[in-house]
Design a protein around this motif. Structure first.
Motif, PDB file in Angstrom:
ATOM      1  N   ALA A 230     -10.417 -15.703 -14.061  1.00 57.04           N
ATOM      2  CA  ALA A 230      -9.455 -14.598 -14.042  1.00 57.04           C
ATOM      3  C   ALA A 230     -10.069 -13.355 -13.415  1.00 57.04           C
ATOM      4  CB  ALA A 230      -8.982 -14.305 -15.470  1.00 57.04           C
ATOM      5  N   GLU A 231     -11.330 -13.101 -13.718  1.00 57.83           N
ATOM      6  CA  GLU A 231     -11.987 -11.916 -13.168  1.00 57.83           C
ATOM      7  C   GLU A 231     -12.145 -12.027 -11.654  1.00 57.83           C
ATOM      8  OE1 GLU A 231     -16.162  -9.348 -13.491  1.00 57.83           O
ATOM      9  OE2 GLU A 231     -15.702 -10.904 -14.984  1.00 57.83           O
ATOM     10  N   ALA A 232     -12.564 -13.199 -11.182  1.00 56.68           N
ATOM     11  CA  ALA A 232     -12.804 -13.369  -9.750  1.00 56.68           C
ATOM     12  C   ALA A 232     -11.518 -13.248  -8.948  1.00 56.68           C
ATOM     13  CB  ALA A 232     -13.459 -14.722  -9.489  1.00 56.68           C
ATOM     14  N   VAL A 233     -10.425 -13.803  -9.466  1.00 51.20           N
ATOM     15  CA  VAL A 233      -9.157 -13.700  -8.749  1.00 51.20           C
ATOM     16  C   VAL A 233      -8.671 -12.254  -8.741  1.00 51.20           C
ATOM     17  CG1 VAL A 233      -6.735 -14.427  -8.690  1.00 51.20           C
ATOM     18  CG2 VAL A 233      -8.523 -16.098  -9.192  1.00 51.20           C
ATOM     19  N   GLY A 234      -8.870 -11.544  -9.846  1.00 51.32           N
ATOM     20  CA  GLY A 234      -8.514 -10.126  -9.872  1.00 51.32           C
ATOM     21  C   GLY A 234      -9.288  -9.340  -8.829  1.00 51.32           C
ATOM     22  N   ARG A 235     -10.562  -9.623  -8.725  1.00 49.39           N
ATOM     23  CA  ARG A 235     -11.377  -8.933  -7.718  1.00 49.39           C
ATOM     24  C   ARG A 235     -10.992  -9.366  -6.303  1.00 49.39           C
ATOM     25  NH1 ARG A 235     -15.210  -6.026 -10.220  1.00 49.39           N
ATOM     26  NH2 ARG A 235     -15.896  -6.678 -12.316  1.00 49.39           N
ATOM     27  N   HIS A 236     -10.556 -10.613  -6.161  1.00 47.79           N
ATOM     28  CA  HIS A 236     -10.090 -11.090  -4.854  1.00 47.79           C
ATOM     29  C   HIS A 236      -8.902 -10.268  -4.386  1.00 47.79           C
ATOM     30  CE1 HIS A 236      -8.599 -13.713  -1.701  1.00 47.79           C
ATOM     31  NE2 HIS A 236      -7.474 -13.901  -2.374  1.00 47.79           N
ATOM     32  N   TYR A 237      -7.956 -10.005  -5.271  1.00 51.01           N
ATOM     33  CA  TYR A 237      -6.823  -9.148  -4.915  1.00 51.01           C
ATOM     34  C   TYR A 237      -7.280  -7.702  -4.719  1.00 51.01           C
ATOM     35  CZ  TYR A 237      -3.365 -12.784  -6.071  1.00 51.01           C
ATOM     36  OH  TYR A 237      -2.604 -13.924  -6.091  1.00 51.01           O
ATOM     37  N   GLY A 238      -8.167  -7.249  -5.580  1.00 52.28           N
ATOM     38  CA  GLY A 238      -8.700  -5.898  -5.472  1.00 52.28           C
ATOM     39  C   GLY A 238      -7.796  -4.841  -6.067  1.00 52.28           C
ATOM     40  N   SER A 239      -8.386  -3.720  -6.451  1.00 52.70           N
ATOM     41  CA  SER A 239      -7.620  -2.605  -7.007  1.00 52.70           C
ATOM     42  C   SER A 239      -7.175  -1.670  -5.888  1.00 52.70           C
ATOM     43  CB  SER A 239      -8.462  -1.825  -8.020  1.00 52.70           C
ATOM     44  OG  SER A 239      -9.537  -1.178  -7.372  1.00 52.70           O
ATOM     45  N   ARG A 240      -6.003  -1.094  -6.042  1.00 56.01           N
ATOM     46  CA  ARG A 240      -5.507  -0.174  -5.015  1.00 56.01           C
ATOM     47  C   ARG A 240      -6.390   1.057  -4.905  1.00 56.01           C
ATOM     48  NH1 ARG A 240       0.744   0.949  -4.034  1.00 56.01           N
ATOM     49  NH2 ARG A 240       0.953   1.315  -6.256  1.00 56.01           N
ATOM     50  N   SER A 241      -7.001   1.432  -6.014  1.00 55.09           N
ATOM     51  CA  SER A 241      -7.885   2.596  -5.960  1.00 55.09           C
ATOM     52  C   SER A 241      -9.111   2.316  -5.094  1.00 55.09           C
ATOM     53  CB  SER A 241      -8.328   2.988  -7.374  1.00 55.09           C
ATOM     54  OG  SER A 241      -9.059   1.926  -7.990  1.00 55.09           O
ATOM     55  N   GLY A 242      -9.421   1.023  -4.920  1.00 56.57           N
ATOM     56  CA  GLY A 242     -10.563   0.638  -4.099  1.00 56.57           C
ATOM     57  C   GLY A 242     -10.162   0.008  -2.780  1.00 56.57           C
ATOM     58  N   GLY A 243      -8.898   0.209  -2.373  1.00 59.96           N
ATOM     59  CA  GLY A 243      -8.424  -0.332  -1.112  1.00 59.96           C
ATOM     60  C   GLY A 243      -7.801  -1.709  -1.222  1.00 59.96           C
ATOM     61  N   GLY A 244      -7.625  -2.213  -2.448  1.00 55.64           N
ATOM     62  CA  GLY A 244      -7.017  -3.528  -2.648  1.00 55.64           C
ATOM     63  C   GLY A 244      -5.528  -3.440  -2.895  1.00 55.64           C
TER      64      GLY A 244
ATOM     65  N   GLY B   1       0.803  -1.207   0.000  1.00 58.32           N
ATOM     66  CA  GLY B   1       0.000   0.000   0.000  1.00 58.32           C
ATOM     67  C   GLY B   1       0.836   1.258   0.000  1.00 58.32           C
ATOM     68  N   GLU B   2       2.049   1.160   0.546  1.00 57.53           N
ATOM     69  CA  GLU B   2       2.922   2.324   0.673  1.00 57.53           C
ATOM     70  C   GLU B   2       3.747   2.612  -0.573  1.00 57.53           C
ATOM     71  OE1 GLU B   2       6.759   3.686   3.441  1.00 57.53           O
ATOM     72  OE2 GLU B   2       5.465   2.014   4.069  1.00 57.53           O
ATOM     73  N   THR B   3       4.094   1.554  -1.325  1.00 61.01           N
ATOM     74  CA  THR B   3       4.989   1.750  -2.455  1.00 61.01           C
ATOM     75  C   THR B   3       4.393   2.680  -3.509  1.00 61.01           C
ATOM     76  OG1 THR B   3       6.340   0.643  -4.118  1.00 61.01           O
ATOM     77  CG2 THR B   3       4.158  -0.282  -3.737  1.00 61.01           C
ATOM     78  N   HIS B   4       5.270   3.472  -4.125  1.00 61.05           N
ATOM     79  CA  HIS B   4       4.837   4.331  -5.227  1.00 61.05           C
ATOM     80  C   HIS B   4       4.922   3.598  -6.563  1.00 61.05           C
ATOM     81  CE1 HIS B   4       4.447   7.892  -2.735  1.00 61.05           C
ATOM     82  NE2 HIS B   4       5.633   7.650  -2.212  1.00 61.05           N
TER      83      HIS B   4
END
Length: 339
Positions: free
Chosen positions: A267-281, A232-235
């Motif tokens: 592939a979609e479900a695993v991507g959502r499991h990790y989550g996007s950083r813009s959404g807190g993932g 979460g911290e890395t740029h």
């Protein structure tokens, strides 16, 4: 150029070889290597004590693969392996008869165990093991704490009951056929990232999540307190590569792990499991196979940067091409230059 990869297993090994090769092609040092620096944070959840020695299967798979001494037919272990010691151990009733230790592989385990007995940490041992061969990358165990994964699964002898076993028993002996209820990493609450792990993530220009098992490989790395926070911290842009192609696992039984945590094998479900950083993932971008192009489109609508490319790693060239696609996706999804 500093690239950090989170990886485990055979898929992770093949991907890291591709990253090393693509770096040599894009940023050559004129001597057959690369000016880029690649650090791999390796899953340690598969590790175990067996027959008195410490095994680190994912680390050793990466070590052997990068050194070019791995058994390419089996996908794990050393090439030219023999199994005389394993046969003798079976005669003595020592170890697991269904979990074979090759003789050359056992030499690695004995060296590791000797150094651990002398007081070295797993990361110090990892450094010593890597000095034998010119790997072109740095391997760091995710943690020096023993966080061996155990599985709470249906009891083979009592269909109405449950029992806990080491992940390797569930995976190798039962081939993940016993329905898993939960995965538990021992000591995970007191674990800390091994020296250099947080720095490699926070200081990276690019972080890649390899197409490794999302639950017991990448999931164990992320469960070590401090690693998720570092991501979460890395740029740096964080790019993940799907381990699922066309609704099927690429290798192994990751689908049995995903179903245990309520995630669809897609592939979609695993991507959502990790989550996007813009959404807190965790991810800034997600790379899927061409067979899953609709998944990329759906994720783009949900705030991911996503793209499709051929993900099958048949050889070094296709592995390098996959790494290159991840590099290009990172460039697309980040304002920071990657050259």
């Amino acid at each position: 150029m500093q690239i950090t990869v989170l990886a485990g297993g055979v898929g992770g090994s093949r991907f890291v070889r591709g990253v090393r090769e693509e770096c040599a092609r894009r940023w050559p040092d004129g001597e057959g290597g690369t000016e880029a620096s690649v650090t791999v944070v390796v899953n340690t959840g598969d590790d175990l004590w067996l027959a008195g020695v410490r095994l680190m299967p994912d680390f050793d798979s990466l070590l052997y693969s990068l050194a070019g001494v791995n058994d390419t037919d089996r996908g794990w272990g050393r090439s030219g392996e023999t199994e005389r010691v394993a046969a003798e151990l079976r005669e003595w009733g020592v170890g697991w008869p269904w979990f074979t230790l090759g003789d050359l592989d056992l030499g690695t385990h004995l060296a590791r165990t000797a150094w651990l007995r002398e007081g070295a940490t797993p990361s110090e041992v990892a450094h010593r093991l890597q000095r034998r061969w010119p790997l072109g990358v740095q391997l760091i165990p995710a943690t020096d704490t023993e966080v061996d994964t155990h599985v709470l699964a249906a009891d083979a002898d009592d269909p109405t009951g449950e029992r806990e076993m080491h992940f390797q028993e569930w995976w190798t002996r039962y081939r993940a056929a016993l329905p898993a209820v939960a995965f538990r990493q021992r000591n995970i609450d007191v674990a800390r990232p091994a020296p250099g792990v947080v720095e490699a993530i926070v200081g990276a220009d690019l972080v890649l999540v390899a197409p490794s098992n999302p639950v017991v490989s990448i999931g164990t790395i992320l469960a070590v307190p401090g690693i998720r926070e570092a991501l979460g911290e890395t740029h740096a842009p964080v790019v993940g590569v799907s381990p699922i192609i066309g609704g099927k696992v690429v290798r192994g039984m990751a689908d049995a792990c995903l179903s245990a945590i309520g995630v669809e094998t897609s592939a979609e479900a695993v991507g959502r499991h990790y989550g996007s950083r813009s959404g807190g993932g965790l991810l800034d971008a997600w790379l899927v196979d061409d067979a899953d192009t609709p998944a990329a489109a759906a994720l783009e609508q949900s705030g991911f940067t996503a793209a499709s490319a051929p993900l099958w790693m048949h050889d070094l060239d296709t592995s390098a091409a996959l790494a290159g696609a991840a590099f290009d996706l990172a460039r697309r999804g980040s304002a920071r230059p990657l050259d």
